[in-house]
Design a protein around this motif. Sequence first.
Motif, PDB file in Angstrom:
ATOM      1  N   ALA A 344       6.880   7.872   2.722  1.00  0.00           N
ATOM      2  CA  ALA A 344       5.767   7.090   3.286  1.00  0.00           C
ATOM      3  C   ALA A 344       5.810   6.997   4.799  1.00  0.00           C
ATOM      4  O   ALA A 344       5.158   6.141   5.403  1.00  0.00           O
ATOM      5  CB  ALA A 344       5.687   5.699   2.673  1.00  0.00           C
ATOM      6  N   ASN A 354      -1.806  -0.714  -1.037  1.00  0.00           N
ATOM      7  CA  ASN A 354      -2.576   0.144  -1.938  1.00  0.00           C
ATOM      8  C   ASN A 354      -1.604   0.779  -2.927  1.00  0.00           C
ATOM      9  O   ASN A 354      -0.674   1.477  -2.532  1.00  0.00           O
ATOM     10  CB  ASN A 354      -3.301   1.229  -1.126  1.00  0.00           C
ATOM     11  CG  ASN A 354      -4.155   2.136  -1.992  1.00  0.00           C
ATOM     12  OD1 ASN A 354      -4.058   2.128  -3.217  1.00  0.00           O
ATOM     13  ND2 ASN A 354      -4.981   2.941  -1.346  1.00  0.00           N
ATOM     14  N   SER A 356      -1.639   3.260  -4.716  1.00  0.00           N
ATOM     15  CA  SER A 356      -1.560   4.728  -4.738  1.00  0.00           C
ATOM     16  C   SER A 356      -0.926   5.292  -3.470  1.00  0.00           C
ATOM     17  O   SER A 356      -0.891   6.507  -3.287  1.00  0.00           O
ATOM     18  CB  SER A 356      -2.963   5.320  -4.921  1.00  0.00           C
ATOM     19  OG  SER A 356      -3.790   4.984  -3.813  1.00  0.00           O
ATOM     20  N   LEU A 357      -0.411   4.433  -2.594  1.00  0.00           N
ATOM     21  CA  LEU A 357       0.080   4.895  -1.295  1.00  0.00           C
ATOM     22  C   LEU A 357       1.158   5.962  -1.421  1.00  0.00           C
ATOM     23  O   LEU A 357       1.110   6.999  -0.761  1.00  0.00           O
ATOM     24  CB  LEU A 357       0.618   3.697  -0.502  1.00  0.00           C
ATOM     25  CG  LEU A 357       1.111   3.994   0.925  1.00  0.00           C
ATOM     26  CD1 LEU A 357       0.819   2.809   1.832  1.00  0.00           C
ATOM     27  CD2 LEU A 357       2.615   4.277   0.958  1.00  0.00           C
ATOM     28  N   GLN A 359       2.014   7.952  -3.967  1.00  0.00           N
ATOM     29  CA  GLN A 359       1.572   9.216  -4.565  1.00  0.00           C
ATOM     30  C   GLN A 359       0.673   9.985  -3.600  1.00  0.00           C
ATOM     31  O   GLN A 359       0.695  11.216  -3.562  1.00  0.00           O
ATOM     32  CB  GLN A 359       0.861   8.963  -5.888  1.00  0.00           C
ATOM     33  CG  GLN A 359       1.799   8.486  -6.998  1.00  0.00           C
ATOM     34  CD  GLN A 359       3.074   9.331  -7.100  1.00  0.00           C
ATOM     35  OE1 GLN A 359       4.175   8.805  -6.988  1.00  0.00           O
ATOM     36  NE2 GLN A 359       2.944  10.628  -7.284  1.00  0.00           N
ATOM     37  N   SER A 360      -0.102   9.260  -2.795  1.00  0.00           N
ATOM     38  CA  SER A 360      -0.933   9.928  -1.788  1.00  0.00           C
ATOM     39  C   SER A 360      -0.041  10.594  -0.741  1.00  0.00           C
ATOM     40  O   SER A 360      -0.339  11.689  -0.260  1.00  0.00           O
ATOM     41  CB  SER A 360      -1.859   8.910  -1.115  1.00  0.00           C
ATOM     42  OG  SER A 360      -2.756   8.343  -2.052  1.00  0.00           O
ATOM     43  N   TRP A 361       1.063   9.936  -0.408  1.00  0.00           N
ATOM     44  CA  TRP A 361       1.998  10.525   0.556  1.00  0.00           C
ATOM     45  C   TRP A 361       2.616  11.809  -0.003  1.00  0.00           C
ATOM     46  O   TRP A 361       2.761  12.814   0.696  1.00  0.00           O
ATOM     47  CB  TRP A 361       3.106   9.517   0.889  1.00  0.00           C
ATOM     48  CG  TRP A 361       4.225  10.134   1.676  1.00  0.00           C
ATOM     49  CD1 TRP A 361       4.264  10.342   3.022  1.00  0.00           C
ATOM     50  CD2 TRP A 361       5.451  10.647   1.147  1.00  0.00           C
ATOM     51  NE1 TRP A 361       5.446  10.962   3.368  1.00  0.00           N
ATOM     52  CE2 TRP A 361       6.183  11.159   2.244  1.00  0.00           C
ATOM     53  CE3 TRP A 361       5.990  10.736  -0.132  1.00  0.00           C
ATOM     54  CZ2 TRP A 361       7.443  11.747   2.083  1.00  0.00           C
ATOM     55  CZ3 TRP A 361       7.241  11.312  -0.304  1.00  0.00           C
ATOM     56  CH2 TRP A 361       7.954  11.813   0.798  1.00  0.00           C
ATOM     57  N   ALA A 363       1.401  13.813  -2.307  1.00  0.00           N
ATOM     58  CA  ALA A 363       0.424  14.854  -2.632  1.00  0.00           C
ATOM     59  C   ALA A 363       0.390  15.930  -1.543  1.00  0.00           C
ATOM     60  O   ALA A 363       0.356  15.631  -0.350  1.00  0.00           O
ATOM     61  CB  ALA A 363      -0.963  14.232  -2.801  1.00  0.00           C
TER      62      ALA A 363
END
Length: 487
Positions: A344, A354, A356-357, A359-361, A363
């Motif tokens: 992150a 958030n 989903s933070l 998993q967004s990192w 991705a």
Amino acid sequence: MAVSRSKTLAFAAIAIAALLHSSVAQTTHTVGGNTGWTIPQGGDSVYSNWASGNSFSVGDILVFNFAAGAHDVTQVNKADYDSCSASNPMMTSTNTPARITLNTSGEHYFICGVPGHCSAGQKVTVNVLASTTGSSSPSPAPMVMQNTTMAVATTKTLAFTAIVLAALLHSSAAQSTYTVGGTTGWTIPQGGDSVYTNWASGNSFAVGDILVFNFAVGIHDVTQVSKANYDACSASDPMLIATTSPARVTLNSSGEHYFICGFPGHCSAGQKVTVNVLASTSAPSPAPMASSSPAPRRALTPASAPSPASTASAPTPSTSPVSGDSPSSAPGPSARPPMTYTVADSFGWNIPRNASLFQSWAAGKDFMVGDVLVFNYSAGAHNVAEVTSDAYAACTTTNPISLDSRPPSRITLTTPGEHFYLCAIPGHCTAGQQLSINVTGEAGGASPSGSPSPGSGDMAPPSPNSAASLAGVSAAALLSVFVALLF
């Protein structure tokens, strides 16, 4: 007419001096000192002891340094302070550093509103005394001139004094403080060296300006080098090494200045910046490496230090970096070298706003065997548990594969396939503090097992530039001369 002009100049000079005196009287307090605003290791006595060692007045400013998203500053009443309740806040700040002006006398109560943080000691009470600035001295008596000759002489004296005061103010205002990389800080950037290049190109630097490098002690450093060593990412012959954070470097000459991180591999990964310094148009250049910050700072490591990895004077980090005199050699073209990922990035391993933070990192990243994950968090506030797929889905840690509570946690990916991580502190996983990644083929090149990692999650920028206070101190000396000339 001369008498009237003298009175006007006298009033203007006195008004300027009064304004400067007021700014000097205002004090900025960094809450917790070097500890910052976090979950303290010694409980709430850490902040109680800090507060008892300071004197607060109306108009003073509190600065709370914390990791955005990991903490906040919530002002509450005494009852909510005692019960660690943030349900009815007077004020909440989630931006860091949070600057709060104490505008009333009496007791002021502050806590961290993140669940569990206040009860773990992240709370402080400050007792604010009424300001005495407004009544410190009586108004000056009206000036009466005896004759025109004295009026002219005094007019010249006042004019000269006003010019000196204006020059002093202009010189102080001309000095600027720049936080390198902005909110990114001084770390291995995700976008390569273009991150710092773009930051530098968006600013204008002059002699006397100050660069502030925010980084994790023991994880990074600031090394000033020549252009040749900058291009080669070599720290073998440094002009300057700073191992304490935040490092404040005064630009004391015009031209190009080159800075890198001296830890092996960090410069080649993009942790480098060039700033072009223009000649100052203000008063004489400041002394080399002078700091205008009121907060105490350790001395910079001398340029004769044998290696950027020598950090004897810096606090020992939980994971010691490997010594080295120069960055690692570039890997062969057949495979990329192992990489170090800070989970992150600057947000760190904390409860996300958030869910989903994380998993967004993850991705879009290509994780490979040999890569390293770095989890930055506050000791005692979080931990890192590797679990099975089922335990991950259920947010349970009854039988973890591994558990580490010593930040920064460094996990080397040794097997391909899916890996699952979460924070085992009750309620943190269900609040979104969990990460799953898919590890593919094996990275080439040497293993980075001892390579240091990017910054700590609880680092924060220093207090803003205090040039106004410096100007006020110098102006006070001029004011004494000025008053003597008047009377």
